[in-house]
Design a protein around this motif. Structure first.
Motif, mmCIF file in Angstrom:
data_model
loop_
_atom_site.group_PDB
_atom_site.id
_atom_site.type_symbol
_atom_site.label_atom_id
_atom_site.label_comp_id
_atom_site.label_asym_id
_atom_site.label_seq_id
_atom_site.Cartn_x
_atom_site.Cartn_y
_atom_site.Cartn_z
ATOM 1 N N ALA A 282 -7.044 -10.475 -36.215
ATOM 2 C CA ALA A 282 -7.720 -11.121 -37.360
ATOM 3 C C ALA A 282 -7.739 -9.835 -38.382
ATOM 4 O O ALA A 282 -7.409 -9.933 -39.586
ATOM 5 C CB ALA A 282 -8.606 -11.735 -37.191
ATOM 6 N N ILE A 283 -8.050 -8.720 -37.884
ATOM 7 C CA ILE A 283 -8.259 -7.482 -39.038
ATOM 8 C C ILE A 283 -7.221 -6.981 -39.354
ATOM 9 O O ILE A 283 -6.989 -6.633 -40.668
ATOM 10 C CB ILE A 283 -9.241 -6.472 -38.146
ATOM 11 C CG1 ILE A 283 -10.747 -7.108 -38.178
ATOM 12 C CG2 ILE A 283 -9.184 -4.830 -38.930
ATOM 13 C CD1 ILE A 283 -11.779 -6.231 -37.417
ATOM 14 N N GLN A 284 -6.287 -6.879 -38.385
ATOM 15 C CA GLN A 284 -4.715 -6.170 -38.526
ATOM 16 C C GLN A 284 -4.203 -7.184 -39.769
ATOM 17 O O GLN A 284 -3.382 -6.904 -40.663
ATOM 18 C CB GLN A 284 -4.031 -6.214 -37.223
ATOM 19 C CG GLN A 284 -4.585 -4.989 -36.675
ATOM 20 C CD GLN A 284 -3.902 -4.942 -35.112
ATOM 21 O OE1 GLN A 284 -3.396 -5.853 -34.693
ATOM 22 N NE2 GLN A 284 -4.122 -3.696 -34.653
ATOM 23 N N LEU B 33 -5.416 -8.714 -42.110
ATOM 24 C CA LEU B 33 -6.081 -8.398 -43.459
ATOM 25 C C LEU B 33 -5.614 -7.189 -43.879
ATOM 26 O O LEU B 33 -5.944 -6.632 -44.897
ATOM 27 C CB LEU B 33 -7.506 -8.330 -43.279
ATOM 28 C CG LEU B 33 -8.102 -9.781 -42.900
ATOM 29 C CD1 LEU B 33 -9.962 -9.516 -42.686
ATOM 30 C CD2 LEU B 33 -8.286 -10.676 -43.952
ATOM 31 N N GLY B 34 -4.673 -6.380 -42.999
ATOM 32 C CA GLY B 34 -4.236 -5.278 -43.401
ATOM 33 C C GLY B 34 -5.358 -4.139 -42.988
ATOM 34 O O GLY B 34 -4.993 -2.731 -43.295
ATOM 35 N N GLY B 35 -6.115 -4.352 -42.230
ATOM 36 C CA GLY B 35 -7.096 -3.270 -41.665
ATOM 37 C C GLY B 35 -6.737 -2.581 -40.393
ATOM 38 O O GLY B 35 -5.672 -3.112 -39.716
ATOM 39 N N LYS B 36 -7.443 -1.803 -39.788
ATOM 40 C CA LYS B 36 -7.242 -1.203 -38.632
ATOM 41 C C LYS B 36 -8.556 -1.557 -37.706
ATOM 42 O O LYS B 36 -9.588 -1.367 -38.164
ATOM 43 C CB LYS B 36 -7.150 0.266 -38.908
ATOM 44 C CG LYS B 36 -5.632 0.718 -39.198
ATOM 45 C CD LYS B 36 -5.546 2.075 -39.361
ATOM 46 C CE LYS B 36 -4.109 2.610 -39.839
ATOM 47 N NZ LYS B 36 -4.003 3.928 -40.367
ATOM 48 N N ALA B 37 -8.330 -1.892 -36.498
ATOM 49 C CA ALA B 37 -9.370 -1.970 -35.435
ATOM 50 C C ALA B 37 -8.809 -1.620 -34.070
ATOM 51 O O ALA B 37 -7.855 -1.873 -33.595
ATOM 52 C CB ALA B 37 -9.919 -3.121 -35.623
ATOM 53 N N THR B 38 -9.635 -1.074 -33.403
ATOM 54 C CA THR B 38 -9.692 -0.847 -31.996
ATOM 55 C C THR B 38 -10.842 -1.726 -31.076
ATOM 56 O O THR B 38 -11.871 -1.764 -31.369
ATOM 57 C CB THR B 38 -9.528 0.474 -31.777
ATOM 58 O OG1 THR B 38 -9.059 1.096 -32.270
ATOM 59 C CG2 THR B 38 -9.338 0.908 -30.127
ATOM 60 N N ALA B 39 -10.430 -2.196 -30.108
ATOM 61 C CA ALA B 39 -11.595 -2.701 -29.050
ATOM 62 C C ALA B 39 -11.790 -2.138 -27.981
ATOM 63 O O ALA B 39 -10.929 -1.654 -27.170
ATOM 64 C CB ALA B 39 -11.218 -4.268 -28.751
ATOM 65 N N ILE B 40 -13.093 -1.911 -27.557
ATOM 66 C CA ILE B 40 -13.534 -1.070 -26.251
ATOM 67 C C ILE B 40 -14.762 -1.779 -25.779
ATOM 68 O O ILE B 40 -15.624 -2.149 -26.068
ATOM 69 C CB ILE B 40 -13.993 0.214 -26.544
ATOM 70 C CG1 ILE B 40 -12.946 1.112 -27.435
ATOM 71 C CG2 ILE B 40 -14.649 0.933 -25.198
ATOM 72 C CD1 ILE B 40 -13.450 2.400 -27.817
#
Ligand code: NAD
Length: 254
Positions: A54-56, A58-65
């Motif tokens: 969902a963040i991507q 929106l054009g954003g960057k995210a990583t899950a840990i």
């Protein structure tokens, strides 16, 4: 004087317990404000992956840990993993939490340890792992999610209320200790919010009556708490430290 803004452009943010509820809404809002987000979750791979998507979108960057923030070794692995991906952590939101309803005299030592471990010790552990980087860079913002119940107290929720009151004390102490390094530490004490933790359908009628006995007579939305987190994380709040914001529908009026 340059005018501060709500933008988190160019900043990185680690949000704990971010796969659902308030953490998820905060991750989305921070990404919309320009932050690169690290989404911590507790073995919620599917929810975390859908949030990253969902963040991507929106054009954003995210990583899950995935990491258990009540465990010191897991927290170090989380923070090392986040730093390896994003380089620095400019904003930390300690959001992960659990709640338990139980009569005080039925509360076991294991109940106490589990609740305090997740809701209070975790804030100590994550702050301890993240602060050295903020100190080295002389800057950063920490937002701790407490609860209005940490101020008001509530029968049958003693460990939760004690943990959240502890979060407020920890917030004020860190705000004082790290102000010289330009690090701001604030808390949010939300009122009742419509998330998995709180559901009008699944709670007892007595609980619902108590929760809604606030001036606005409604549950808050996760986005309404995320808005306070964005404000506190941003430069708009640069004169705020050691404060407790209360998006709570009027449950607490200091
Ligand atoms: P939620 O259950 O949707 O979110 C809590 C998240 O924390 C979950 O995704 C959960 O998996 C995660 N979590 C739990 N233990 C963890 C651990 N050991 N390690 C990593 N992650 C862990 O509920 P929410 O309402 O969004 O709660 C977020 C925060 O807001 C909590 O700290 C809660 O106490 C606080 N809060 C909620 C309300 C409310 O009414 N919903 C009110 C005041 C404060």
């Amino acid at each position: 004087m340059t005018l501060p803004t709500l933008s988190l452009q160019g900043r990185t943010a680690l949000i704990t317990g971010a796969a659902t509820g308030i953490g998820r809404a905060t991750a989305l809002l921070f990404a919309q404000a320009g932050a690169r987000v690290v989404v911590n979750h507790l073995r919620q791979d599917a929810e975390a992956a859908s949030l990253v998507q969902a963040i991507q979108a929106l054009g954003g960057k995210a990583t899950a840990i995935s990491a258990d923030v009540s465990d010191a070794a897991d927290v170090q692995r989380l923070v090392d993993g986040a730093l390896a991906v994003v380089g620095t952590i400019d904003v930390l939101v300690n959001n992960a939490g659990i709640i338990q309803e139980k009569a005080f005299l039925d509360t076991t030592e294991a109940d106490w340890d589990r609740l305090l471990g997740t809701d209070l010790k975790s804030v100590f552990l994550v702050c301890r792992a993240v602060l050295p980087g903020m100190v080295a860079r002389r800057g950063g913002a920490i937002v701790n999610i407490a609860s209005d119940l940490g101020i008001l107290g509530r029968e049958r929720y003693a460990p939760y209320c004690a943990a959240k009151a502890g979060v407020i004390g920890l917030t004020k102490s860190l705000a004082r200790e790290f102000a010289p390094q330009q690090i701001r530490v604030n808390a949010i004490a939300p009122g009742p919010v419509a998330t998995a933790m709180v559901s009008l359908e699944h709670m007892s009628a007595e609980w619902v009556e108590k929760e809604l006995a606030i001036p606005q007579h409604r549950l808050g939305e996760p986005e309404e708490i995320a808005a306070s987190a964005l404000f506190l994380a941003s430069d708009l709040a640069r004169f705020y430290t050691g404060q407790v914001l209360g998006p709570n529908g009027g449950s607490v009026m200091p």
